[in-house]
Design a protein around this motif. Structure first.
Motif, PDB file in Angstrom:
ATOM      1  N   HIS A  80       0.787  -1.235   0.000  1.00  0.00           N
ATOM      2  CA  HIS A  80       0.000   0.000   0.000  1.00  0.00           C
ATOM      3  C   HIS A  80       0.822   1.290   0.000  1.00  0.00           C
ATOM      4  N   PHE A  81       1.922   1.285   0.651  1.00  0.00           N
ATOM      5  CA  PHE A  81       2.779   2.475   0.726  1.00  0.00           C
ATOM      6  C   PHE A  81       2.022   3.726   1.191  1.00  0.00           C
TER       7      PHE A  81
ATOM      8  N   PHE B 220       3.030   7.650   5.426  1.00  0.00           N
ATOM      9  CA  PHE B 220       3.686   7.764   6.736  1.00  0.00           C
ATOM     10  C   PHE B 220       4.396   6.488   7.152  1.00  0.00           C
TER      11      PHE B 220
ATOM     12  N   PRO C 163       6.176  -1.304   4.383  1.00  0.00           N
ATOM     13  CA  PRO C 163       6.544  -1.917   3.094  1.00  0.00           C
ATOM     14  C   PRO C 163       8.058  -1.984   2.885  1.00  0.00           C
TER      15      PRO C 163
ATOM     16  N   GLN D  28      -0.248  -7.836   7.515  1.00  0.00           N
ATOM     17  CA  GLN D  28      -0.303  -6.367   7.542  1.00  0.00           C
ATOM     18  C   GLN D  28      -1.596  -5.868   6.903  1.00  0.00           C
TER      19      GLN D  28
ATOM     20  N   HIS E 174      -7.543  -3.371   5.982  1.00  0.00           N
ATOM     21  CA  HIS E 174      -7.481  -2.016   5.441  1.00  0.00           C
ATOM     22  C   HIS E 174      -8.884  -1.628   4.957  1.00  0.00           C
TER      23      HIS E 174
HETATM   24 FE1  SF4 Z   1      -0.412   1.449   5.042  1.00  0.00          FE
HETATM   25 FE2  SF4 Z   1      -0.816  -0.498   6.848  1.00  0.00          FE
HETATM   26 FE3  SF4 Z   1       0.627  -0.970   4.659  1.00  0.00          FE
HETATM   27 FE4  SF4 Z   1       1.595   0.595   6.568  1.00  0.00          FE
HETATM   28  S1  SF4 Z   1       1.140  -1.573   6.756  1.00  0.00           S
HETATM   29  S2  SF4 Z   1       1.638   0.967   4.343  1.00  0.00           S
HETATM   30  S3  SF4 Z   1      -0.284   1.607   7.295  1.00  0.00           S
HETATM   31  S4  SF4 Z   1      -1.554  -0.432   4.726  1.00  0.00           S
END
Ligand code: SF4
Ligand code: SAM
Length: 460
Positions: free
Chosen positions: A168-169, A172, A176, A210, A247
């Protein structure tokens, strides 16, 4: 005679890290390293680290400082694993002269072999390459287990990794970069592991990833996360299924419906929203709006009215103004979460947001966090109080931390309940009437067997 040695692991961060620690302990058992809870008697000290925010990252360096004398005095081998190890790699060896081992997030299966190298040659090792074959995801067996694939946290519940990494990147987030791209395990492997856990007496499985709802991407098989849940729901002996994290963007209609269809799927979802402001959500690169998030929550409540909701939220993201913060508070008040994990934004080197200019002052971040947490405390207590007088199904996990006469367990909505009872109840599902609600737990009384309704097989 084989000499047994001792390993001490200090774990920071999320459930994924806790689970990795379990896997490392299993692996090391085979190399005759047994766990100790006392660092002073350890031959190998490993810090399993988290770098999602600055605070847990700093803790790693102070932990290392604490153990330096054990290296000097007893010659203990000292290692760092997890996200900080992945992120910093060989730089950690340069910075900390008494450090022997740096183990990246994909290198766990190599630990025994690397440890042996250090023992034999005294060399310092660093392994942080990403493994493309997904071997790092394979289950690690308890020693001498006759069945392939399993880890056990305790007899009652167990984590099961179904995927790792993230594509997803969010602007913040460091995940990833330190956990790599999304990689799912085959459904066959997961099902075998869960069957094995059920045979060992595990009652509750907690699926980890994740972003569990994109489970299946890139696998050679056509399977969605909800389909996987459907298969796991049929495994005899398993009474409860939980998962984290989802997500909001990928929360499918099929998954929402699963909450009403699958009897073992617990009525709880952790659905991080991060911010209530569309402007901030866009710069966070989250891929949804406040309205679409609220719509999904509304739908979840329609399909499963008793669902408990928890989430993560960040305050003080670059550019967050008062109006944006008000939107976050408004979202929280509309949803009425059972609990919230709230964080001050912490810039992470290498992420896009770390380059954003309009930083929020530390004091403003702290004030916003305090306001938000105060509001949430009120909501959490009120939600807990709503359960007073209700009868909840509790899976008993062990002795209560509060009293030796009490046991503790969790409701299907994941709330802790303490009640009088003995340790024979561990692993059983029992009906408990909630007598008092507190901020972080509930107090209850078990309904005696002769008062229970017939036809409630879960309690028999
Ligand atoms: Fe976004 Fe969660 Fe992936 Fe982090 S782990 S980039 S917060 S979706
Ligand atoms: N994959 C999950 C998701 O997207 O919701 C989150 C995984 S992340 C390890 C856990 C939580 O840490 C996030 O939901 C977010 O609230 C918080 N977090 C991540 N990066 C952060 C940062 N740079 N500053 C503050 N909090 C952060």
């Amino acid at each position: 005679m084989i000499m047994e040695k001792r390993v001490y692991i200090e774990t920071y961060g999320c459930q994924m890290n806790e689970h990795d620690t379990e896997r490392i302990l299993r692996l090391l058992e085979v190399s005759h390293y047994l766990e100790t809870k006392n660092a002073k008697e350890a031959d190998f000290i490993l810090i399993n680290t988290c770098s999602v925010r600055e605070k847990p990252e700093h803790k790693v360096y102070s932990a290392l400082g604490r153990y330096k004398w054990l290296k000097e005095r007893r010659g203990a081998i000292i290692g760092v694993a997890g996200c900080v190890a992945q992120q910093e790699g060989g730089k950690l060896l340069d910075r900390i002269p008494y450090l022997d081992m740096v183990i990246g997030t994909h290198a766990i299966p190599m630990i025994p072999q690397l440890l042996q190298r250090i023992e034999i040659s005294g060399e310092r090792v660093c392994e942080t390459s990403f493994d493309q074959d997904g071997k790092y995801l394979e289950a690690i067996l308890p020693q001498n287990s006759p069945v392939v694939g399993s880890i056990r946290l305790d007899k009652v519940k167990s984590y099961v990794t179904i995927m790792q990494g993230c594509d997803h990147f969010c602007s913040f987030c460091i995940v990833p970069y330190v956990r790599g791209r999304e990689k799912s395990r085959s459904s066959q492997e997961i099902i075998e592991e869960v069957r094995h856990l059920a045979e060992m007496g595990v009652k509750e499985i907690f699926l980890l990833g994740q972003n569990v709802n994109s489970y299946g991407k890139g696998l050679g098989e056509e399977i969605s996360f909800s389909e996987l849940l459907g298969y796991l729901d049929q495994i005899e002996g398993i009474e409860r299924i939980r998962f984290t994290t989802s997500h909001p963007k990928d929360l499918s209609e099929e998954l929402i419906q699963a909450f009403s269809k699958l009897p073992k799927l617990c009525e709880h979802i952790h659905l991080p929203f991060q911010s209530g402001s569309d402007r901030i959500l866009k710069t966070m690169h989250r891929g949804y709006t406040k309205e679409s998030y609220l719509k999904k929550i509304g739908h979840l409540k329609e399909v499963c009215p008793s669902i408990a909701l928890t989430a993560d939220v960040i305050v003080g993201f670059p550019g967050e103004g008062e109006e944006d913060f008000k939107e976050t508070i408004d979202l929280m008040e509309k949803v009425q979460f059972d609990d919230l994990f709230s964080f001050k934004y912490s810039p992470r080197k290498g992420t896009r947001a770390a380059q954003f200019m309009d930083k929020v002052e530390e004091k403003v971040k702290q004030d916003r966090l305090s306001i938000l947490q105060e509001i949430q405390r009120g909501i959490t207590l009120r939600k807990n109080q709503e359960l007073e007088g209700c009868i909840e199904e509790v899976l008993v996990e062990g002795q209560s931390k509060q009293s030796a006469q009490d046991v503790a367990g969790r409701t299907r909505s994941n709330k802790i309940v303490n009640f009088q009872g003995d340790l024979n109840l561990v692993g059983k599902l029992v009906p408990v009437q909630i007598t008092k609600a507190y901020q972080h737990s509930l107090r209850g009384e078990m309904i005696p067997t002769h008062c229970r309704l017939e036809n409630t097989p879960a309690y028999q």
